[in-house]
Design a protein around this motif. Structure first.
Motif, PDB file in Angstrom:
ATOM      1  N   ARG A 172     -36.355  40.967  70.021  1.00 16.77           N
ATOM      2  CA  ARG A 172     -35.648  40.959  68.843  1.00 16.77           C
ATOM      3  C   ARG A 172     -33.999  40.672  69.173  1.00 16.77           C
ATOM      4  O   ARG A 172     -33.333  40.051  68.416  1.00 16.77           O
ATOM      5  CB  ARG A 172     -35.744  42.251  67.892  1.00 16.77           C
ATOM      6  CG  ARG A 172     -35.085  42.376  66.740  1.00 16.77           C
ATOM      7  CD  ARG A 172     -35.192  43.496  66.059  1.00 16.77           C
ATOM      8  NE  ARG A 172     -36.463  44.163  65.898  1.00 16.77           N
ATOM      9  CZ  ARG A 172     -37.106  44.993  66.338  1.00 16.77           C
ATOM     10  NH1 ARG A 172     -36.750  45.662  67.391  1.00 16.77           N
ATOM     11  NH2 ARG A 172     -38.294  45.379  65.955  1.00 16.77           N
TER      12      ARG A 172
ATOM     13  N   THR B  90     -44.429  47.897  66.213  1.00 15.75           N
ATOM     14  CA  THR B  90     -43.143  47.341  66.544  1.00 15.75           C
ATOM     15  C   THR B  90     -42.070  47.181  65.634  1.00 15.75           C
ATOM     16  O   THR B  90     -40.874  46.787  65.817  1.00 15.75           O
ATOM     17  CB  THR B  90     -43.455  45.936  67.342  1.00 15.75           C
ATOM     18  OG1 THR B  90     -43.882  45.180  66.101  1.00 15.75           O
ATOM     19  CG2 THR B  90     -44.312  46.019  68.362  1.00 15.75           C
ATOM     20  N   GLU B  91     -42.488  47.257  64.372  1.00 18.22           N
ATOM     21  CA  GLU B  91     -41.503  47.359  63.165  1.00 18.22           C
ATOM     22  C   GLU B  91     -41.192  45.981  63.115  1.00 18.22           C
ATOM     23  O   GLU B  91     -40.149  45.628  62.434  1.00 18.22           O
ATOM     24  CB  GLU B  91     -40.287  48.300  63.172  1.00 18.22           C
ATOM     25  CG  GLU B  91     -40.496  49.745  63.292  1.00 18.22           C
ATOM     26  CD  GLU B  91     -41.047  49.941  61.752  1.00 18.22           C
ATOM     27  OE1 GLU B  91     -40.810  49.506  61.033  1.00 18.22           O
ATOM     28  OE2 GLU B  91     -42.277  50.986  62.035  1.00 18.22           O
ATOM     29  N   LEU B  92     -41.870  44.968  63.772  1.00 19.89           N
ATOM     30  CA  LEU B  92     -41.674  43.507  63.349  1.00 19.89           C
ATOM     31  C   LEU B  92     -42.364  42.933  62.340  1.00 19.89           C
ATOM     32  O   LEU B  92     -43.281  43.326  61.831  1.00 19.89           O
ATOM     33  CB  LEU B  92     -42.003  42.413  64.699  1.00 19.89           C
ATOM     34  CG  LEU B  92     -41.144  42.961  66.041  1.00 19.89           C
ATOM     35  CD1 LEU B  92     -41.685  42.037  66.978  1.00 19.89           C
ATOM     36  CD2 LEU B  92     -39.674  42.590  65.610  1.00 19.89           C
TER      37      LEU B  92
ATOM     38  N   ALA C 120     -41.142  43.945  72.334  1.00 18.77           N
ATOM     39  CA  ALA C 120     -40.608  43.548  70.817  1.00 18.77           C
ATOM     40  C   ALA C 120     -39.089  43.623  70.604  1.00 18.77           C
ATOM     41  O   ALA C 120     -38.541  42.791  69.812  1.00 18.77           O
ATOM     42  CB  ALA C 120     -41.608  44.269  69.881  1.00 18.77           C
TER      43      ALA C 120
ATOM     44  N   PHE D 181     -47.192  36.928  69.794  1.00 20.46           N
ATOM     45  CA  PHE D 181     -45.916  37.281  68.952  1.00 20.46           C
ATOM     46  C   PHE D 181     -45.538  35.826  68.394  1.00 20.46           C
ATOM     47  O   PHE D 181     -46.099  34.626  69.120  1.00 20.46           O
ATOM     48  CB  PHE D 181     -44.712  37.875  69.614  1.00 20.46           C
ATOM     49  CG  PHE D 181     -44.976  39.223  70.137  1.00 20.46           C
ATOM     50  CD1 PHE D 181     -44.546  40.195  69.246  1.00 20.46           C
ATOM     51  CD2 PHE D 181     -45.655  39.589  71.294  1.00 20.46           C
ATOM     52  CE1 PHE D 181     -44.509  41.678  69.833  1.00 20.46           C
ATOM     53  CE2 PHE D 181     -45.911  40.944  71.688  1.00 20.46           C
ATOM     54  CZ  PHE D 181     -45.342  41.905  70.824  1.00 20.46           C
TER      55      PHE D 181
ATOM     56  N   THR E 245     -36.322  34.654  63.605  1.00 16.32           N
ATOM     57  CA  THR E 245     -37.200  35.652  63.318  1.00 16.32           C
ATOM     58  C   THR E 245     -38.132  36.010  64.347  1.00 16.32           C
ATOM     59  O   THR E 245     -38.986  35.181  64.642  1.00 16.32           O
ATOM     60  CB  THR E 245     -37.663  35.503  61.813  1.00 16.32           C
ATOM     61  OG1 THR E 245     -36.691  35.208  61.015  1.00 16.32           O
ATOM     62  CG2 THR E 245     -38.261  36.785  61.381  1.00 16.32           C
ATOM     63  N   VAL E 246     -38.466  37.156  64.780  1.00 19.20           N
ATOM     64  CA  VAL E 246     -39.559  37.622  65.548  1.00 19.20           C
ATOM     65  C   VAL E 246     -40.726  38.229  65.032  1.00 19.20           C
ATOM     66  O   VAL E 246     -40.304  39.309  63.977  1.00 19.20           O
ATOM     67  CB  VAL E 246     -39.165  38.365  66.795  1.00 19.20           C
ATOM     68  CG1 VAL E 246     -40.075  38.746  67.509  1.00 19.20           C
ATOM     69  CG2 VAL E 246     -37.755  37.640  67.618  1.00 19.20           C
ATOM     70  N   CYS E 247     -41.823  37.828  65.103  1.00 21.31           N
ATOM     71  CA  CYS E 247     -42.941  38.299  64.430  1.00 21.31           C
ATOM     72  C   CYS E 247     -44.035  38.690  65.216  1.00 21.31           C
ATOM     73  O   CYS E 247     -44.083  38.211  66.199  1.00 21.31           O
ATOM     74  CB  CYS E 247     -43.432  37.571  63.186  1.00 21.31           C
ATOM     75  SG  CYS E 247     -42.107  36.926  62.289  1.00 21.31           S
ATOM     76  N   ARG E 248     -44.810  39.604  64.948  1.00 19.95           N
ATOM     77  CA  ARG E 248     -46.059  40.053  65.562  1.00 19.95           C
ATOM     78  C   ARG E 248     -47.347  39.537  64.908  1.00 19.95           C
ATOM     79  O   ARG E 248     -47.606  40.164  63.708  1.00 19.95           O
ATOM     80  CB  ARG E 248     -46.293  41.491  66.033  1.00 19.95           C
ATOM     81  CG  ARG E 248     -47.256  41.742  66.929  1.00 19.95           C
ATOM     82  CD  ARG E 248     -47.440  43.583  67.124  1.00 19.95           C
ATOM     83  NE  ARG E 248     -48.730  43.592  67.929  1.00 19.95           N
ATOM     84  CZ  ARG E 248     -49.174  44.819  68.048  1.00 19.95           C
ATOM     85  NH1 ARG E 248     -48.770  45.925  67.251  1.00 19.95           N
ATOM     86  NH2 ARG E 248     -50.078  45.159  68.826  1.00 19.95           N
TER      87      ARG E 248
ATOM     88  N   HIS F 138     -44.915  44.529  57.743  1.00 16.37           N
ATOM     89  CA  HIS F 138     -44.338  44.757  58.893  1.00 16.37           C
ATOM     90  C   HIS F 138     -45.309  45.359  59.837  1.00 16.37           C
ATOM     91  O   HIS F 138     -46.374  46.124  59.259  1.00 16.37           O
ATOM     92  CB  HIS F 138     -43.153  45.431  58.821  1.00 16.37           C
ATOM     93  CG  HIS F 138     -41.853  45.060  58.468  1.00 16.37           C
ATOM     94  ND1 HIS F 138     -41.719  44.778  57.077  1.00 16.37           N
ATOM     95  CD2 HIS F 138     -40.857  44.362  59.018  1.00 16.37           C
ATOM     96  CE1 HIS F 138     -40.486  43.995  57.014  1.00 16.37           C
ATOM     97  NE2 HIS F 138     -40.082  44.018  58.318  1.00 16.37           N
TER      98      HIS F 138
END
Length: 943
Positions: free
Chosen positions: A512, A452-454, A508, A529, A520-523, A448
């Motif tokens: 989300r 952003t905790e993504l 972010a 992103f 699913t959202v990712c960085r 992660h």
């Protein structure tokens, strides 16, 4: 001690076994004798039952054969014409009515069925086979109307054989030692058998001697023709059914005697006597009824005998089972008693010893507290020890399993040792808790993004692979949205990295919340992103992309102000997992890049300030464009290797505000591509492709080397050419790369050109887009290279920033220089004045009319360039000296006109103008350069 205990245990076991064997052997012997007797009784009953069954089968066969013989006799006699004449029509009719011909066929089938039903695997079965064999020729003789006297002995012999077999079966059943009830039933069967045999003979006698012969029976009175003696004994039968049926048969016998007496009384009457015919018919009917009654009585007695035999057999079998079960139960009870005694005496000690051995081996066994008091005390002590060890074991298991919150760990063991052990366990548990927390934190950090905790890039690739695998398995659709924030770098540069972090966290969180269920959202990193969506159609993906753009474009509050960015979103999709991860990611990235480019004013131009961004969808049209761009990049790379790129030079003319004279102070190098099969291409057709790749740096390096080499060659002749400059436009990517300074050094060292004669041009927007621009430009000026700000007046640089710009020259954009309105003219004078204030030179581009030239001269502009003065020219051995009468080779265009110089990629092509040439008098020196700094021209390789 252990060995002695085992020996004593063995002696106790032997004693218990001997104690148990004595009664067990007696019980087994008695049980065996009783069971043997009952087994023999059951076998005898079963044999009697078989004999009864055979008796019934033989009796039924004999009855059927007697009936067939009776009917065969009637048919044979009635076939004789003399008999029919003697009897007369009335009696013959009566006989035919009472004994129709079909009855014989029925009787034969009945006889055959009875013979077939006799048990084949017995003596009666063999007899039945012989009777069937001997019966066939008799039937043939009857059908051939052979006299009855020739046939009767055969039927009599067969009937006698069956009667003998029947009596033999009854005698065998009775002789087997059956019970009283079965023996009485068998006696009744034999009595009925004799009655049936007597009935068969009497029926034939009545038919032959009384009816057919119509005369008295020799040696007998008519009253004795119907004997009832065998039936008298059945009146005392214990079976009600047998008694009733025997009484009915006795009544039938009485009637039969009366009918026989009546027929006897009519002997000698004429054949035509009608009353005799009726009496004959009545007599035959009574005979048939009595035979049927006897057959039924025989079946009843046989069934009763069989039922009693089966009951006796079942009773004997039950007795066997009961006796055997009783014996087994008694043995079991005896064994149980012995076992109970053994358990009561030896089990506590054995269990205690076994538990002690297990504990000694490290096994925690359950200790049962039982037996005498002393044994109980020892067992209780051992049980307490085992309980403590078990609790310690449970604590160890909880620690090993990671169940650090288990209540077991909170309970200490009793005593001082338990306190020490509990303290050790507590320390170990705390260490493991700290370790697990650290492991979880490291695992989370590995997958992660900390800001952003993504999910991070590695996790995003894993999630995308899983989605594609499900798509290949289920045939679903996987959509990938590549989100690239716009103007994020400006936020970092202007508001600081803290503001940038706040923007990333806010965007972010919005993404989300916006992501659909299952998405699913990712960085990926920086301002990029990814959003992975499954089972969504094109409309849904585009709608989500637009929503993400709106979310990213919403202001973000930071430190009392609002920060605004935009977003460019690229959408790609694959159905059934046909595309791989890298391919799908590249398609989404390409679509995002296309959206970002389309969101700018021109290809390579600045992003629209305050714009919200855009959405790009990777479709067939974009695929074709990207394929074309890739082909163009490959061709451009080949062009750099094959030296297909050429330079054109446009002169920069200095202005003397005190006199109407002009002189060339430098050149702008313009790059062109002599592409095979396409002709000479302007920069607008290939520079954007180079800008999208690293080729733009190679292109800039080539132009630097070629332009400095060419200017050094022109300078070898001395004169004014030795003082002129050459300008090379450098792209933003080349400027911030770590190769630029070395490329400039290599160009200067390779050509021997003085550093101050090289001018590096950058656009105004490069200063805004790239944080390293100021540092790089300062380093270039430290080398002695001059710096020019191109397209000044079109960007967002304020005049107040001029004093901090690491620049030497401002180049006024053609849009200001070519404007003829008073406001633009005033703006040009303002720029020139500001440049004078900060000791900067000014060059105006795009001069095409004399009026524009006069206005720039009036504004005290240092130098100009444009089609009015000089077109771009191909390099020759001599420097272009148009004003001195030299002939320069101008760049051709379609229609025979010279091609204009092309500015930044995307700038429109200037219309050709008729050049104004100035020629100096013969022998005069070239005009001196202006007092301001040299003004370069530009090679257009930016962006």
């Amino acid at each position: 001690m252990a060995g002695g205990g085992s020996a004593r245990g063995a002696r106790l076991s032997t004693l218990l076994v001997v104690l148990a064997l004595v009664p067990l052997l007696g019980v087994l012997a008695a049980t065996t004798a009783l069971v043997g007797a009952q087994v023999r009784t059951e076998r005898t009953s079963r044999s009697a039952l078989s004999a009864v069954v055979v008796t019934g089968q033989v009796g039924a066969t004999r009855s059927a054969l007697a009936r067939e013989a009776f009917l065969s006799s009637a048919r044979t006699h009635l076939s004789d014409a003399g008999v029919r004449e003697r009897l007369g029509p009335g009696v013959v009719g009566a006989l035919r009515t009472a004994l129709p011909e079909d009855d014989l066929a029925v009787a034969r089938r009945r006889t055959d069925a009875a013979l077939a039903a006799v048990a084949p695997a017995s003596a009666a079965g063999d007899l039945a086979v012989g009777v069937a064999r001997d019966l066939a020729p008799l039937r043939t003789a009857v059908d051939a109307a052979v006299p009855w006297s020739a046939v009767a002995p055969g039927f009599t012999a067969l009937t006698a054989q069956l009667a003998g077999a029947e009596r033999l079966a009854v005698d065998e059943a009775a002789a087997g030692g059956v019970g009283a009830e079965v023996a009485g039933a068998l006696l009744e069967v034999r009595t009925v058998t004799e009655a049936v045999a007597a009935d068969s003979g009497e029926s034939l006698d009545v038919l032959e001697e009384l009816v057919l012969a119509q005369g008295p029976v020799t040696g007998r009175a008519a009253a004795d023709w119907a004997s009832a003696a065998p039936l008298d004994v059945l009146g005392s039968s214990p079976a009600p059914g047998v008694r009733v049926r025997s009484e009915e048969l006795l009544a039938m016998t009485t009637g039969l005697r009366a009918s026989a007496a009546a027929v006897t009384a009519r002997v000698g009457v004429a054949p035509g006597d009608a009353r005799l015919a009726a009496q004959v018919r009545d007599l035959l009917t009574r005979l048939t009824g009595r035979s049927a009654g006897l057959d039924a009585l025989a079946a009843t007695t046989s069934a009763r005998a069989g039922e009693l035999a089966r009951g006796e057999t079942a009773s004997a079998r039950r007795d066997v089972v009961v006796l055997a079960a009783g014996g087994v139960l008694l043995c079991l009870l005896t064994g149980a008693a012995v076992l109970g005694t053994s358990v009561a005496l030896g089990r506590p000690l054995r269990e205690l010893a076994a538990a002690a051995q297990q504990v000694g081996r490290g096994e925690l066994a359950s200790v049962v507290v039982s037996g005498p008091r002393e044994v109980r005390v020892v067992a209780e002590g051992l049980a307490a020890t085992v309980a403590s060890l078990r609790r310690l074991q449970e604590q160890a298991r909880a620690v090993v399993a990671g169940d650090l919150r288990s209540p077991v760990l909170a309970t200490p063991l009793p005593g001082p040792l338990g306190t020490v052990v509990h303290a050790s366990v507590t320390e170990l548990v705390q260490a493991m808790v700290d370790r697990d927390r650290l492991r979880e934190d490291l695992t989370h950090r590995a997958t992660h993004d900390s800001l952003t905790e993504l999910p991070n890039r590695a996790r995003a690739m894993e999630l995308l692979d899983r989605a594609l695998e499900r798509s290949r398995r289920d045939g679903g659709v996987v959509g990938l949205l590549f989100v690239d924030l716009d103007r994020f770098k400006q936020v970092n540069d202007t508001a600081g990295h803290a503001a940038g972090d706040a923007v990333l966290r806010a965007v972010a969180a919005r993404m989300r919340e916006r992501a659909p269920a299952g998405g699913t959202v990712c960085r990926l990193g920086g301002d990029e992103f990814l959003v992975v969506v499954e089972d969504a159609d094109d409309a849904g993906l585009l709608g989500l992309a637009e929503a993400l753009v709106d979310d990213a474009s919403a202001p973000v509050a930071f430190a009392g102000t609002e920060v605004v960015v935009g977003a460019s979103v690229g959408v790609a999709r694959t159905a059934g997992g046909t595309a791989g991860r890298e391919e799908l990611l590249a398609e989404a990235d390409a679509a995002a890049y296309q959206a970002k480019q389309e969101g700018r004013g021109a290809v390579g131009g600045p992003a629209a300030p305050g714009g919200r961004g855009g959405v790009g969808f990777y479709d067939d049209d974009l695929r074709l464009r990207l394929t074309g761009a890739r082909d163009l990049e490959e061709a451009l790379a080949r062009a750099l290797r094959e030296r297909e790129l050429v330079l054109r030079y446009q002169a920069v003319v200095g202005l003397d505000p005190d006199r109407d004279t002009e002189g060339v102070t430098g050149y702008e190098a313009l790059v062109r591509w002599q592409r095979p099969g396409h002709g000479l291409l302007p920069p607008s057709e290939f520079v954007p492709a180079a800008e999208r790749s690293s080729l733009v740096c190679d292109l800039g390096r080539y132009v630097l080397l070629e332009a400095t080499r060419r200017l050094a060659r022109w300078s070898e002749r001395g004169g004014a050419a030795a003082r002129r400059t050459v300008a090379v436009n450098v792209s933003g990517r080349h400027l911030v790369s770590h190769h630029l300074l070395q490329d400039v050094r290599d160009a200067l060292d390779g050509s021997g050109l003085e550093p101050h004669r090289l001018v590096v041009e950058i656009t105004e927007t490069v200063l805004v887009d790239h944080a390293l621009a100021h540092e790089r430009l300062s380093a270039l000026r430290a080398l002695g290279v001059r710096v020019a700000i191109d397209d000044f007046g079109t960007g967002i640089t304020s005049i107040a920033q001029l004093r901090r710009l690491p620049a030497d020259v401002l180049k006024i954009d053609r849009s200001l220089a070519a404007a003829d309105d008073p406001a633009s003219a005033e703006l040009v004078r303002l720029v020139v004045g500001a440049a004078r204030t900060f000791s900067l030179g000014v060059v105006a581009e795009g001069v095409e009319t004399p009026a524009q030239l006069d206005a720039l001269r009036a504004a005290s502009c240092d130098a100009v360039q444009g089609y009015l003065l000089h077109r771009p020219c191909a390099p020759g051995a001599e420097a272009p000296e148009i004003e001195a009468g030299g002939a320069a080779v101008q760049e051709p265009v379609a229609g025979g006109r010279a091609a204009p110089g092309v500015g930044a990629p995307g700038r429109g092509v200037e219309p050709p103008r008729t050049p104004r040439t100035r020629t100096a008098p013969p022998g005069s020196a070239p005009p001196a350069p202006p007092t301001g700094p040299p003004t370069p021209a530009r090679v257009d390789v930016a962006r």
